[in-house]
Write a protein that holds these residues in place. Sequence first.
Motif, PDB file in Angstrom:
ATOM      1  N   ASP A  27       0.840  -1.198   0.000  1.00  0.00           N
ATOM      2  CA  ASP A  27       0.000   0.000   0.000  1.00  0.00           C
ATOM      3  C   ASP A  27       0.871   1.242   0.000  1.00  0.00           C
ATOM      4  O   ASP A  27       1.900   1.301   0.689  1.00  0.00           O
ATOM      5  N   ALA A  28       0.440   2.258  -0.748  1.00  0.00           N
ATOM      6  CA  ALA A  28       1.174   3.525  -0.776  1.00  0.00           C
ATOM      7  C   ALA A  28       0.204   4.669  -1.017  1.00  0.00           C
ATOM      8  O   ALA A  28      -0.803   4.504  -1.720  1.00  0.00           O
ATOM      9  N   VAL A  29       0.501   5.821  -0.420  1.00  0.00           N
ATOM     10  CA  VAL A  29      -0.214   7.053  -0.727  1.00  0.00           C
ATOM     11  C   VAL A  29       0.670   7.873  -1.659  1.00  0.00           C
ATOM     12  O   VAL A  29       1.829   8.162  -1.338  1.00  0.00           O
ATOM     13  N   VAL A  30       0.144   8.196  -2.812  1.00  0.00           N
ATOM     14  CA  VAL A  30       0.859   8.961  -3.827  1.00  0.00           C
ATOM     15  C   VAL A  30       0.300  10.388  -3.822  1.00  0.00           C
ATOM     16  O   VAL A  30      -0.888  10.583  -4.070  1.00  0.00           O
ATOM     17  N   VAL A 248      -6.873   1.745  -7.337  1.00  0.00           N
ATOM     18  CA  VAL A 248      -6.361   3.120  -7.316  1.00  0.00           C
ATOM     19  C   VAL A 248      -7.525   4.003  -6.902  1.00  0.00           C
ATOM     20  O   VAL A 248      -8.565   4.030  -7.566  1.00  0.00           O
ATOM     21  N   LYS A 249      -7.354   4.728  -5.794  1.00  0.00           N
ATOM     22  CA  LYS A 249      -8.416   5.610  -5.304  1.00  0.00           C
ATOM     23  C   LYS A 249      -7.851   6.992  -5.029  1.00  0.00           C
ATOM     24  O   LYS A 249      -6.805   7.119  -4.386  1.00  0.00           O
ATOM     25  N   GLN A 250      -8.536   8.024  -5.536  1.00  0.00           N
ATOM     26  CA  GLN A 250      -8.234   9.357  -5.037  1.00  0.00           C
ATOM     27  C   GLN A 250      -8.791   9.424  -3.619  1.00  0.00           C
ATOM     28  O   GLN A 250      -9.929   9.032  -3.372  1.00  0.00           O
ATOM     29  N   VAL A 251      -7.981   9.922  -2.674  1.00  0.00           N
ATOM     30  CA  VAL A 251      -8.423   9.966  -1.278  1.00  0.00           C
ATOM     31  C   VAL A 251      -8.416  11.375  -0.694  1.00  0.00           C
ATOM     32  O   VAL A 251      -8.894  11.591   0.418  1.00  0.00           O
ATOM     33  N   ARG A 282      -3.284  16.526  -4.841  1.00  0.00           N
ATOM     34  CA  ARG A 282      -4.272  15.472  -4.627  1.00  0.00           C
ATOM     35  C   ARG A 282      -3.530  14.225  -4.171  1.00  0.00           C
ATOM     36  O   ARG A 282      -2.388  13.985  -4.575  1.00  0.00           O
ATOM     37  N   ASP A 283      -4.196  13.451  -3.317  1.00  0.00           N
ATOM     38  CA  ASP A 283      -3.612  12.215  -2.800  1.00  0.00           C
ATOM     39  C   ASP A 283      -4.334  11.006  -3.383  1.00  0.00           C
ATOM     40  O   ASP A 283      -5.565  11.016  -3.529  1.00  0.00           O
ATOM     41  N   TYR A 284      -3.567   9.949  -3.663  1.00  0.00           N
ATOM     42  CA  TYR A 284      -4.109   8.711  -4.222  1.00  0.00           C
ATOM     43  C   TYR A 284      -3.603   7.526  -3.406  1.00  0.00           C
ATOM     44  O   TYR A 284      -2.425   7.468  -3.037  1.00  0.00           O
ATOM     45  N   HIS A 285      -4.500   6.597  -3.111  1.00  0.00           N
ATOM     46  CA  HIS A 285      -4.126   5.352  -2.437  1.00  0.00           C
ATOM     47  C   HIS A 285      -4.024   4.268  -3.508  1.00  0.00           C
ATOM     48  O   HIS A 285      -5.003   3.973  -4.193  1.00  0.00           O
ATOM     49  N   VAL A 286      -2.829   3.718  -3.659  1.00  0.00           N
ATOM     50  CA  VAL A 286      -2.568   2.668  -4.642  1.00  0.00           C
ATOM     51  C   VAL A 286      -2.223   1.386  -3.887  1.00  0.00           C
ATOM     52  O   VAL A 286      -1.369   1.394  -2.996  1.00  0.00           O
ATOM     53  N   GLN A 287      -2.904   0.290  -4.227  1.00  0.00           N
ATOM     54  CA  GLN A 287      -2.586  -1.007  -3.642  1.00  0.00           C
ATOM     55  C   GLN A 287      -2.181  -1.966  -4.757  1.00  0.00           C
ATOM     56  O   GLN A 287      -2.898  -2.103  -5.757  1.00  0.00           O
ATOM     57  N   VAL A 288      -1.016  -2.598  -4.580  1.00  0.00           N
ATOM     58  CA  VAL A 288      -0.475  -3.531  -5.568  1.00  0.00           C
ATOM     59  C   VAL A 288      -0.291  -4.890  -4.903  1.00  0.00           C
ATOM     60  O   VAL A 288       0.191  -4.975  -3.767  1.00  0.00           O
ATOM     61  N   ARG A 289      -0.699  -5.947  -5.595  1.00  0.00           N
ATOM     62  CA  ARG A 289      -0.464  -7.308  -5.132  1.00  0.00           C
ATOM     63  C   ARG A 289       0.766  -7.857  -5.868  1.00  0.00           C
ATOM     64  O   ARG A 289       0.807  -7.828  -7.111  1.00  0.00           O
ATOM     65  N   VAL A 290       1.733  -8.346  -5.104  1.00  0.00           N
ATOM     66  CA  VAL A 290       2.989  -8.823  -5.684  1.00  0.00           C
ATOM     67  C   VAL A 290       3.230 -10.272  -5.261  1.00  0.00           C
ATOM     68  O   VAL A 290       2.635 -10.766  -4.306  1.00  0.00           O
TER      69      VAL A 290
END
Length: 428
Positions: A27-30, A248-251, A282-290
């Motif tokens: 998880d990361a906030v961009v 991907v969500k704008q938060v 603007r902030d975005y929450h991105v979740q990646v499955r690896v």
Amino acid sequence: MSAEEGQGISVEIDQNAYLGEGADRVDAVVTVGTGPDFAVAGPPPERLEIIIIDCSGSMGAGDRFPGARRATVAALDELPDGTLFAIVQGTSEAQVVFPRRGPLQRANHESRTAAKHELDRLRPYGGTAMGTWLGLARQIALQYPHAMAHAILLTDGKNEHEAPEQLAAEIAKSQGHFTCDCRGVGSDYVVAELRAIASALHGSVDVVKEGSQLASDFQAMMRSSLAKTIPELTLRIWSPAGATVHFVKQVAPTIEDLTARRIEAGAQVGEYPLGAWGAEERDYHVQVRVEPAAPGREKLAARISVVAGDEVVGQGLVKAVWTTDTELSARISRRVAHYTGQAELAEAVQEGLAARKQGDLDTATAKLQRAMVLASESGNEGTAKLLRNVVEVDERNGTIRLRRSVDAFDEAALDARSTKTARVRKES
């Protein structure tokens, strides 16, 4: 936190990169920021503003229609000379009432005066078909394909005079052609309909109780539109083989789920349109499955790029590092945790209000109780204040009970503003 900055564009990544053995979720906030010095190559784009006024019969109640007229005048007065503009009358049909004939006119003293004269001739009658209104706005925008087109849509009622499928189809067809801010006046509209339009068309949604409150709101929307000087930015995400972008969500400043808007742009590359921008963050929450790796191994989970036109103008990296140190892997990024809670808060509000309307008072109480806890914990004072119009709070133990009598507008305002988030500061 990592950050990279292009010419006037910054991309900052906030995450805890450490994962426990076997963990596969990153998880990361961009945070994407555009500075006042950033400009897209070439001359500034032409501007087109479309004001869509609900002229249905119900707009004759109280001061709604006079307020809509005054608000439109206030918006026109904000236009810089030379701006293309149109006024659309919305009923069960849609009609351009300024200009009534010929091509669009540019804002100047004469055209504003003529437009105000046409506004004085309008009278409320007929029904409501918002998809038809959007279709006409799209036809206008298509005549000026190089312009930054923006619409304001005002309504006081439900979309009763066309099928829901028609509205959905017109929303889909309008994406990429113009942006649209939506406003409801009174309390008889359906917030979900307005949110569907505004969300898909990169606009805002809000409500006002009286027509007298519209003028300042229209001025603010027009100023916000004019402050956006970048026609379109795109979030481009590359993930390595074996990894997938889960969401991907704008938060911030509001919650918008962008996941379904992904456009495949090559092997392991997806693009997410972000709409027009001014100088803002603007902030975005991105979740990646690896795919999990051995302890001590580091992987690149995603490369996040911000694209203007065909140019990459900012970039950041999301990483994953596996460890057996539980102290490292148990840490959660404060900003990731905060925005996860804000998304849950919006969902709890909307589900609670829906349950209340359906008469499921136990579910409504449980959901709105959870919303109050989340609003208090995260410092979202705006939502907490709106919740208190719908529930009573026992200050001794924090429990809530539903108010027996709730103003319909207070309920609509809580619904409409439930996606506004409390921003959390970046970690240094």
